[in-house]
Design a protein around this motif. Structure first.
Motif, PDB file in Angstrom:
ATOM      1  N   GLY A 102      -2.308  13.935   4.475  1.00 15.53           N
ATOM      2  CA  GLY A 102      -1.827  15.017   3.636  1.00 15.53           C
ATOM      3  C   GLY A 102      -0.982  14.590   2.460  1.00 15.53           C
ATOM      4  O   GLY A 102      -0.644  15.417   1.599  1.00 15.53           O
ATOM      5  N   ARG A 103      -0.619  13.315   2.381  1.00 13.04           N
ATOM      6  CA  ARG A 103       0.196  12.839   1.258  1.00 13.04           C
ATOM      7  C   ARG A 103      -0.646  12.665  -0.005  1.00 13.04           C
ATOM      8  O   ARG A 103      -1.867  12.598   0.067  1.00 13.04           O
ATOM      9  CB  ARG A 103       0.870  11.513   1.632  1.00 13.04           C
ATOM     10  CG  ARG A 103       1.895  11.644   2.759  1.00 13.04           C
ATOM     11  CD  ARG A 103       2.679  10.355   2.920  1.00 13.04           C
ATOM     12  NE  ARG A 103       3.667  10.484   3.976  1.00 13.04           N
ATOM     13  CZ  ARG A 103       3.553   9.960   5.199  1.00 13.04           C
ATOM     14  NH1 ARG A 103       2.481   9.232   5.483  1.00 13.04           N
ATOM     15  NH2 ARG A 103       4.485  10.134   6.113  1.00 13.04           N
ATOM     16  N   PRO A 104      -0.001  12.552  -1.164  1.00  8.30           N
ATOM     17  CA  PRO A 104      -0.750  12.312  -2.401  1.00  8.30           C
ATOM     18  C   PRO A 104      -1.597  11.051  -2.307  1.00  8.30           C
ATOM     19  O   PRO A 104      -1.215  10.075  -1.655  1.00  8.30           O
ATOM     20  CB  PRO A 104       0.357  12.157  -3.456  1.00  8.30           C
ATOM     21  CG  PRO A 104       1.508  12.937  -2.905  1.00  8.30           C
ATOM     22  CD  PRO A 104       1.448  12.733  -1.416  1.00  8.30           C
ATOM     23  N   SER A 105      -2.738  11.076  -2.945  1.00  8.93           N
ATOM     24  CA  SER A 105      -3.661   9.947  -2.889  1.00  8.93           C
ATOM     25  C   SER A 105      -3.062   8.703  -3.529  1.00  8.93           C
ATOM     26  O   SER A 105      -2.286   8.781  -4.504  1.00  8.93           O
ATOM     27  CB  SER A 105      -4.963  10.291  -3.616  1.00  8.93           C
ATOM     28  OG  SER A 105      -5.645  11.336  -2.978  1.00  8.93           O
ATOM     29  N   LEU A 106      -3.431   7.560  -2.979  1.00  5.60           N
ATOM     30  CA  LEU A 106      -3.072   6.291  -3.610  1.00  5.60           C
ATOM     31  C   LEU A 106      -3.845   6.169  -4.925  1.00  5.60           C
ATOM     32  O   LEU A 106      -4.973   6.647  -5.042  1.00  5.60           O
ATOM     33  CB  LEU A 106      -3.430   5.127  -2.686  1.00  5.60           C
ATOM     34  CG  LEU A 106      -2.787   5.134  -1.296  1.00  5.60           C
ATOM     35  CD1 LEU A 106      -3.323   3.966  -0.469  1.00  5.60           C
ATOM     36  CD2 LEU A 106      -1.276   5.065  -1.396  1.00  5.60           C
ATOM     37  N   ILE A 118       0.815  -1.211   0.000  1.00  2.01           N
ATOM     38  CA  ILE A 118       0.000   0.000   0.000  1.00  2.01           C
ATOM     39  C   ILE A 118       0.851   1.264   0.000  1.00  2.01           C
ATOM     40  O   ILE A 118       0.701   2.136  -0.870  1.00  2.01           O
ATOM     41  CB  ILE A 118      -0.950   0.016   1.216  1.00  2.01           C
ATOM     42  CG1 ILE A 118      -1.895  -1.192   1.179  1.00  2.01           C
ATOM     43  CG2 ILE A 118      -1.754   1.314   1.258  1.00  2.01           C
ATOM     44  CD1 ILE A 118      -2.742  -1.354   2.426  1.00  2.01           C
ATOM     45  N   ALA A 119       1.698   1.389   0.995  1.00  4.83           N
ATOM     46  CA  ALA A 119       2.458   2.631   1.173  1.00  4.83           C
ATOM     47  C   ALA A 119       3.818   2.311   1.777  1.00  4.83           C
ATOM     48  O   ALA A 119       3.986   2.389   3.002  1.00  4.83           O
ATOM     49  CB  ALA A 119       1.689   3.603   2.067  1.00  4.83           C
ATOM     50  N   PRO A 120       4.787   1.940   0.977  1.00  2.00           N
ATOM     51  CA  PRO A 120       6.113   1.567   1.492  1.00  2.00           C
ATOM     52  C   PRO A 120       6.720   2.656   2.368  1.00  2.00           C
ATOM     53  O   PRO A 120       6.663   3.850   2.040  1.00  2.00           O
ATOM     54  CB  PRO A 120       6.929   1.367   0.204  1.00  2.00           C
ATOM     55  CG  PRO A 120       5.920   1.049  -0.851  1.00  2.00           C
ATOM     56  CD  PRO A 120       4.703   1.855  -0.490  1.00  2.00           C
ATOM     57  N   GLY A 121       7.264   2.240   3.487  1.00  3.67           N
ATOM     58  CA  GLY A 121       7.938   3.174   4.381  1.00  3.67           C
ATOM     59  C   GLY A 121       7.050   3.841   5.409  1.00  3.67           C
ATOM     60  O   GLY A 121       7.534   4.537   6.294  1.00  3.67           O
TER      61      GLY A 121
END
Length: 298
Positions: free
Chosen positions: A280-284, A239-242
């Motif tokens: 707040g990060r860019p959408s998946l 999904i979201a590495p890191g």
């Protein structure tokens, strides 16, 4: 992401402390209800809302707080049977509770949700109950007791008790084309992925709300704090590495089509900051969301 983080107060141990923490860190929305925090959540927010006038607040109507049952009955707004049941959507009770919520909050709420109507509406009678509730809410809007209203449900959409087009139709019947139905609230999370899967195919409550111009409030995004413990390293990498397990889970919710607000219940500043960064990060991408649905199911 287009979604924003809001404070949900259902699980907050200290509502005032959590609201102050969130407001100090840029939150613009807090969601509550008369029955939260043992019936004291609304009054706990009064000072915070006065100190932060730009902080929007939503509350709810439906559940009858144990501490106010006798008051509602004595006022003639609540029947003894509804008081015992602990849930009521009768117009008289709605009007009474809205006036009380405005008094407790110290201001006009920005939004009032009909709260889990599936708990009290008899089978086959939900449409009539909701129409009468919407009429009462439209009247409250015309009197400037509230600004707008919505539907907050745990299982109403998933059980096909009602859908967004039905709610729009009832609101139009109650208030005309300029009705004040503005939002829906429902659980969206890694264990409630069905709305996400449906939205990716252009259907379901998220897609319908987006098409109708309704805001979507995603509740229980971490499922009461259980989800971070369920996110494996492999799932996080997919999904979201890191990112941390909590950030991973929140990224999925905030990226779901149509979701505008993610309601997180916490009084922990570190958890709030982490969640703010995740939302707040860019959408998946839709492809990533589809892979999540394929792996976890609905």
């Amino acid at each position: 992401m287009t979604a924003r983080l809001g404070l949900g107060t259902y699980r907050c141990l200290d509502v005032a402390e959590a609201a102050l923490m969130a407001a100090c860190r840029g939150a613009d929305w807090v969601d509550t209800a008369p029955n939260y925090a043992g019936g004291h959540a609304e009054t706990s927010l009064t000072v915070i809302l006065a100190a932060y006038p730009d902080l929007c607040v939503s509350t709810k109507v439906g559940f009858v707080p144990a501490g106010t049952r006798h008051i509602g009955v004595r006022a003639g707004a609540l029947s003894a049977a509804d008081a015992e049941r602990g849930h009521c959507l009768a117009p008289d009770y709605i009007a009474w509770q809205l006036a009380r919520s405005r008094l407790m909050l110290g201001r006009v709420p920005d939004l009032v949700f009909v709260h889990n109507p599936e708990h009290a509406c008899p089978d086959g009678e939900i449409t009539g109950w909701l129409y009468n509730a919407f009429v009462a809410l439209e009247e409250a809007c015309s009197q400037q007791i509230i600004s707008a209203y919505g539907m907050a449900t745990w299982s109403g959409f998933s059980s096909d008790l009602f859908d967004v087009p039905t709610l729009i139709e009832l609101a139009t019947m109650a208030g005309g084309p300029n009705h004040h139905l503005r939002a829906i609230q429902l659980p969206v999370s890694l264990v409630h992925l069905a709305p996400v899967a449906q939205a990716l195919n252009g259907r379901g409550p998220l897609a319908d709300a987006l098409a109708a111009g309704l805001e979507v409030f995603a509740s229980a995004p971490l499922h009461g704090g259980e989800i971070p413990g369920l996110v494996t390293p492999e799932l996080s990498e997919l999904i979201a590495p890191g990112q941390t397990p909590a950030e991973t889970a929140l990224s999925v919710v905030a990226s779901a089509p149509g979701v505008k607000r993610v309601l997180l219940s916490t009084g922990n500043p570190e958890h709030w900051t982490e969640a703010t960064e995740a939302v707040g990060r860019p959408s998946l991408s839709p492809d990533v969301l589809r892979r999540v649905v394929d792996v976890l199911g609905t």
